[in-house]
Design a protein around this motif. Sequence first.
Motif, PDB file in Angstrom:
ATOM      1  N   VAL A  26      28.867  10.507   8.341  1.00 21.46           N
ATOM      2  CA  VAL A  26      27.832   9.986   7.438  1.00 21.46           C
ATOM      3  C   VAL A  26      26.666  10.959   7.351  1.00 21.46           C
ATOM      4  CG1 VAL A  26      26.114   8.166   7.126  1.00 21.46           C
ATOM      5  CG2 VAL A  26      28.462   7.559   7.739  1.00 21.46           C
ATOM      6  N   LEU A  27      26.219  11.470   8.505  1.00 22.35           N
ATOM      7  CA  LEU A  27      25.098  12.414   8.524  1.00 22.35           C
ATOM      8  C   LEU A  27      25.442  13.683   7.765  1.00 22.35           C
ATOM      9  CD1 LEU A  27      22.260  13.055   9.604  1.00 22.35           C
ATOM     10  CD2 LEU A  27      23.342  13.988  11.656  1.00 22.35           C
ATOM     11  N   TRP A  28      26.649  14.199   7.985  1.00 23.11           N
ATOM     12  CA  TRP A  28      27.079  15.434   7.330  1.00 23.11           C
ATOM     13  C   TRP A  28      27.204  15.246   5.820  1.00 23.11           C
ATOM     14  CZ3 TRP A  28      32.626  16.389   6.053  1.00 23.11           C
ATOM     15  CH2 TRP A  28      32.806  17.630   5.449  1.00 23.11           C
ATOM     16  N   GLN A  29      27.840  14.150   5.418  1.00 21.11           N
ATOM     17  CA  GLN A  29      28.062  13.920   3.991  1.00 21.11           C
ATOM     18  C   GLN A  29      26.759  13.625   3.241  1.00 21.11           C
ATOM     19  OE1 GLN A  29      30.714  14.031   1.875  1.00 21.11           O
ATOM     20  NE2 GLN A  29      31.904  14.997   3.499  1.00 21.11           N
ATOM     21  N   ASN A  30      25.758  13.141   3.945  1.00 18.03           N
ATOM     22  CA  ASN A  30      24.491  12.827   3.305  1.00 18.03           C
ATOM     23  C   ASN A  30      23.425  13.886   3.570  1.00 18.03           C
ATOM     24  OD1 ASN A  30      24.529   9.875   2.028  1.00 18.03           O
ATOM     25  ND2 ASN A  30      25.883   9.895   3.820  1.00 18.03           N
ATOM     26  N   SER A  31      23.868  15.081   3.942  1.00 19.02           N
ATOM     27  CA  SER A  31      22.979  16.240   4.045  1.00 19.02           C
ATOM     28  C   SER A  31      23.258  17.134   2.842  1.00 19.02           C
ATOM     29  CB  SER A  31      23.238  17.007   5.346  1.00 19.02           C
ATOM     30  OG  SER A  31      22.956  16.193   6.471  1.00 19.02           O
ATOM     31  N   TYR A  32      22.201  17.624   2.224  1.00 12.36           N
ATOM     32  CA  TYR A  32      22.356  18.359   0.973  1.00 12.36           C
ATOM     33  C   TYR A  32      21.752  19.750   1.076  1.00 12.36           C
ATOM     34  CZ  TYR A  32      23.629  13.792  -0.804  1.00 12.36           C
ATOM     35  OH  TYR A  32      24.256  12.576  -0.981  1.00 12.36           O
ATOM     36  N   ALA A  33      22.363  20.686   0.336  1.00 10.64           N
ATOM     37  CA  ALA A  33      21.954  22.089   0.394  1.00 10.64           C
ATOM     38  C   ALA A  33      20.709  22.329  -0.453  1.00 10.64           C
ATOM     39  CB  ALA A  33      23.103  22.972  -0.080  1.00 10.64           C
ATOM     40  N   MET A  34      19.599  21.789   0.007  1.00  7.07           N
ATOM     41  CA  MET A  34      18.323  21.938  -0.693  1.00  7.07           C
ATOM     42  C   MET A  34      17.220  21.450   0.247  1.00  7.07           C
ATOM     43  SD  MET A  34      18.877  18.726  -3.268  1.00  7.07           S
ATOM     44  CE  MET A  34      19.033  17.036  -2.624  1.00  7.07           C
ATOM     45  N   ASP A  35      15.997  21.810  -0.071  1.00  2.62           N
ATOM     46  CA  ASP A  35      14.841  21.334   0.684  1.00  2.62           C
ATOM     47  C   ASP A  35      14.078  20.324  -0.167  1.00  2.62           C
ATOM     48  OD1 ASP A  35      15.233  22.989   2.971  1.00  2.62           O
ATOM     49  OD2 ASP A  35      14.437  24.686   1.829  1.00  2.62           O
ATOM     50  N   GLU A  36      13.558  19.282   0.477  1.00  8.18           N
ATOM     51  CA  GLU A  36      12.820  18.251  -0.237  1.00  8.18           C
ATOM     52  C   GLU A  36      11.402  18.145   0.324  1.00  8.18           C
ATOM     53  OE1 GLU A  36      14.943  14.452  -0.469  1.00  8.18           O
ATOM     54  OE2 GLU A  36      16.785  15.537   0.036  1.00  8.18           O
ATOM     55  N   GLN A  37      10.451  17.957  -0.584  1.00  5.55           N
ATOM     56  CA  GLN A  37       9.071  17.732  -0.153  1.00  5.55           C
ATOM     57  C   GLN A  37       8.427  16.672  -1.033  1.00  5.55           C
ATOM     58  OE1 GLN A  37       6.147  20.859  -1.366  1.00  5.55           O
ATOM     59  NE2 GLN A  37       7.955  22.032  -1.998  1.00  5.55           N
ATOM     60  N   ALA A 316      29.379   5.737  -0.783  1.00  6.86           N
ATOM     61  CA  ALA A 316      28.014   6.252  -0.683  1.00  6.86           C
ATOM     62  C   ALA A 316      27.720   6.753   0.726  1.00  6.86           C
ATOM     63  CB  ALA A 316      27.015   5.180  -1.085  1.00  6.86           C
ATOM     64  N   LEU A 317      28.299   6.101   1.721  1.00  6.82           N
ATOM     65  CA  LEU A 317      28.082   6.509   3.107  1.00  6.82           C
ATOM     66  C   LEU A 317      28.935   7.708   3.503  1.00  6.82           C
ATOM     67  CD1 LEU A 317      27.931   3.058   4.956  1.00  6.82           C
ATOM     68  CD2 LEU A 317      26.072   4.706   4.745  1.00  6.82           C
ATOM     69  N   LEU A 318      30.216   7.673   3.137  1.00  5.55           N
ATOM     70  CA  LEU A 318      31.168   8.647   3.652  1.00  5.55           C
ATOM     71  C   LEU A 318      31.441   9.826   2.724  1.00  5.55           C
ATOM     72  CD1 LEU A 318      33.750   6.103   5.137  1.00  5.55           C
ATOM     73  CD2 LEU A 318      31.944   7.345   6.352  1.00  5.55           C
ATOM     74  N   ALA A 319      31.216   9.650   1.417  1.00  7.04           N
ATOM     75  CA  ALA A 319      31.489  10.740   0.474  1.00  7.04           C
ATOM     76  C   ALA A 319      30.685  10.532  -0.803  1.00  7.04           C
ATOM     77  CB  ALA A 319      32.984  10.814   0.163  1.00  7.04           C
ATOM     78  N   PRO A 320      29.349  10.607  -0.726  1.00  7.55           N
ATOM     79  CA  PRO A 320      28.512  10.240  -1.870  1.00  7.55           C
ATOM     80  C   PRO A 320      28.772  11.062  -3.132  1.00  7.55           C
ATOM     81  CG  PRO A 320      27.219  11.343  -0.163  1.00  7.55           C
ATOM     82  CD  PRO A 320      28.533  11.013   0.432  1.00  7.55           C
ATOM     83  N   ARG A 321      29.187  12.302  -2.989  1.00  8.28           N
ATOM     84  CA  ARG A 321      29.471  13.114  -4.173  1.00  8.28           C
ATOM     85  C   ARG A 321      30.687  12.585  -4.930  1.00  8.28           C
ATOM     86  NH1 ARG A 321      27.966  15.562   0.182  1.00  8.28           N
ATOM     87  NH2 ARG A 321      26.263  17.091   0.241  1.00  8.28           N
ATOM     88  N   SER A 322      31.548  11.869  -4.211  1.00 12.89           N
ATOM     89  CA  SER A 322      32.756  11.322  -4.828  1.00 12.89           C
ATOM     90  C   SER A 322      32.498  10.038  -5.595  1.00 12.89           C
ATOM     91  CB  SER A 322      33.824  11.058  -3.745  1.00 12.89           C
ATOM     92  OG  SER A 322      34.215  12.265  -3.120  1.00 12.89           O
ATOM     93  N   LEU A 323      31.260   9.545  -5.573  1.00 15.48           N
ATOM     94  CA  LEU A 323      30.923   8.381  -6.387  1.00 15.48           C
ATOM     95  C   LEU A 323      31.061   8.693  -7.871  1.00 15.48           C
ATOM     96  CD1 LEU A 323      27.689   7.129  -4.577  1.00 15.48           C
ATOM     97  CD2 LEU A 323      29.761   5.775  -4.866  1.00 15.48           C
ATOM     98  N   PHE A 324      30.752   9.936  -8.233  1.00 14.68           N
ATOM     99  CA  PHE A 324      30.629  10.297  -9.638  1.00 14.68           C
ATOM    100  C   PHE A 324      31.964  10.701 -10.236  1.00 14.68           C
ATOM    101  CE2 PHE A 324      26.469  10.917  -7.711  1.00 14.68           C
ATOM    102  CZ  PHE A 324      25.661  10.215  -8.594  1.00 14.68           C
ATOM    103  N   ALA A 325      32.066  10.533 -11.554  1.00  9.24           N
ATOM    104  CA  ALA A 325      33.282  10.881 -12.279  1.00  9.24           C
ATOM    105  C   ALA A 325      33.650  12.338 -12.022  1.00  9.24           C
ATOM    106  CB  ALA A 325      33.079  10.642 -13.775  1.00  9.24           C
ATOM    107  N   ASP A 326      34.933  12.589 -11.931  1.00  4.54           N
ATOM    108  CA  ASP A 326      35.416  13.940 -11.684  1.00  4.54           C
ATOM    109  C   ASP A 326      34.876  14.896 -12.743  1.00  4.54           C
ATOM    110  OD1 ASP A 326      36.876  13.033  -9.512  1.00  4.54           O
ATOM    111  OD2 ASP A 326      38.729  12.763 -10.656  1.00  4.54           O
ATOM    112  N   GLY A 327      34.277  15.972 -12.284  1.00  6.61           N
ATOM    113  CA  GLY A 327      33.783  16.996 -13.187  1.00  6.61           C
ATOM    114  C   GLY A 327      32.345  16.821 -13.637  1.00  6.61           C
ATOM    115  N   PHE A 328      31.751  15.657 -13.375  1.00  6.66           N
ATOM    116  CA  PHE A 328      30.383  15.410 -13.844  1.00  6.66           C
ATOM    117  C   PHE A 328      29.371  16.330 -13.158  1.00  6.66           C
ATOM    118  CE2 PHE A 328      26.450  12.738 -13.132  1.00  6.66           C
ATOM    119  CZ  PHE A 328      25.889  13.020 -14.361  1.00  6.66           C
ATOM    120  N   LEU A 329      29.389  16.379 -11.840  1.00  2.00           N
ATOM    121  CA  LEU A 329      28.426  17.206 -11.117  1.00  2.00           C
ATOM    122  C   LEU A 329      28.635  18.686 -11.423  1.00  2.00           C
ATOM    123  CD1 LEU A 329      28.397  15.423  -7.629  1.00  2.00           C
ATOM    124  CD2 LEU A 329      26.730  15.213  -9.474  1.00  2.00           C
TER     125      LEU A 329
END
Length: 344
Positions: A26-37, A316-329
């Motif tokens: 869950v922690l890994w899948q919900n970590s994103y390659a960006m910085d937030e402020q 949303a917990l285990l694979a949040p990027r997979s929520l979206f339609a294939d190819g959308f992101l």
Amino acid sequence: MSSTIRRVTRFALWSLLAALIAAGVVLWQNSYAMDEQRVSIRHGGHTLKGVLATPRDGRKQHGLVVYIHGDGPVDATHADGYKPLWEANAKAGYASLSWDKPGVAGAPGDWLGQTMDDRADEAAAAIAWARTRPDIDGDRIGLWGASQAGWVLPKIAARTPVSFVIAVSPAINWLRQGRYNLLAELRADGASPARIQAEVTRSDTVRRLLRRGASFAEFVTAMGGEANGMTAGRWGFIAKNHTADATRDLPALRGIPVLLVLAGHDVNVDIADTERGYRQALDPGGALTVRHFPDATHSLLKQSVEQSDLLVTLTALLAPRSLFADGFLDGQRRFLTEVSPASY
């Protein structure tokens, strides 16, 4: 130690290990390659409370995607639902900016008091703020908006220059969209002809009330004393905005690269009406790209996932990027890369 105690101990240890692994996933899948402020933006005597997400690519400047919410009490991250999209932007060299709607997550004000013009003014102020930042390339600022934002995006472009627009499931006409949504949901529920007629009659009554500027109390009286989930604030919001029609504002997007994203399972918006409206207004400029996602719902989630609340939560917990339609992101990332390549 008895065999029973050993079995219980082994079970407890394996359960603990499984829980730790699950937590790690869950922690890994919900970590994103960006910085937030967190950021604060002054507008109209109050403060917009926002989040700026920036790529981790070492560049001193980035383009910017400004997020315009759909309907409802949405916070800056859309309950973290925006983060996979922000990550896609970051891969294309773009930062992302979003803010809490007024009255949401402790932000001052009340979003139900806003018109679509108010929302456009708010976004224009955020863009002006962004252009003062040395880490943002003021010549590469564009908009991302979903659903109700379709009435806001062209208004923003009429107020301040933008480099591109990504419009996700936008509607054209408020009242037509409402009727389409009503009938689509009734059909999905398998409603009888009698129920459909009753609901359409009720909807027609509401439209007459709106046309003559009826109060919330008059609405309740007309509904037989039942508010049916409506609140005074929501009634006021609808009364201020029910005449919204993007047709008269869309020409402000002519010549600007526009990505129109439409979902095959959209029960909120008539995608044929939307595509027709965008093509009539923007095709002469040659800058419109339309992308259809047949397996997606209004929110661009996979229809197979969204139909189950449990599956939405687990994904949303285990694979949040997979929520979206294939190819959308990836399609969003490619559009940004092609529309305005990042400078090194």
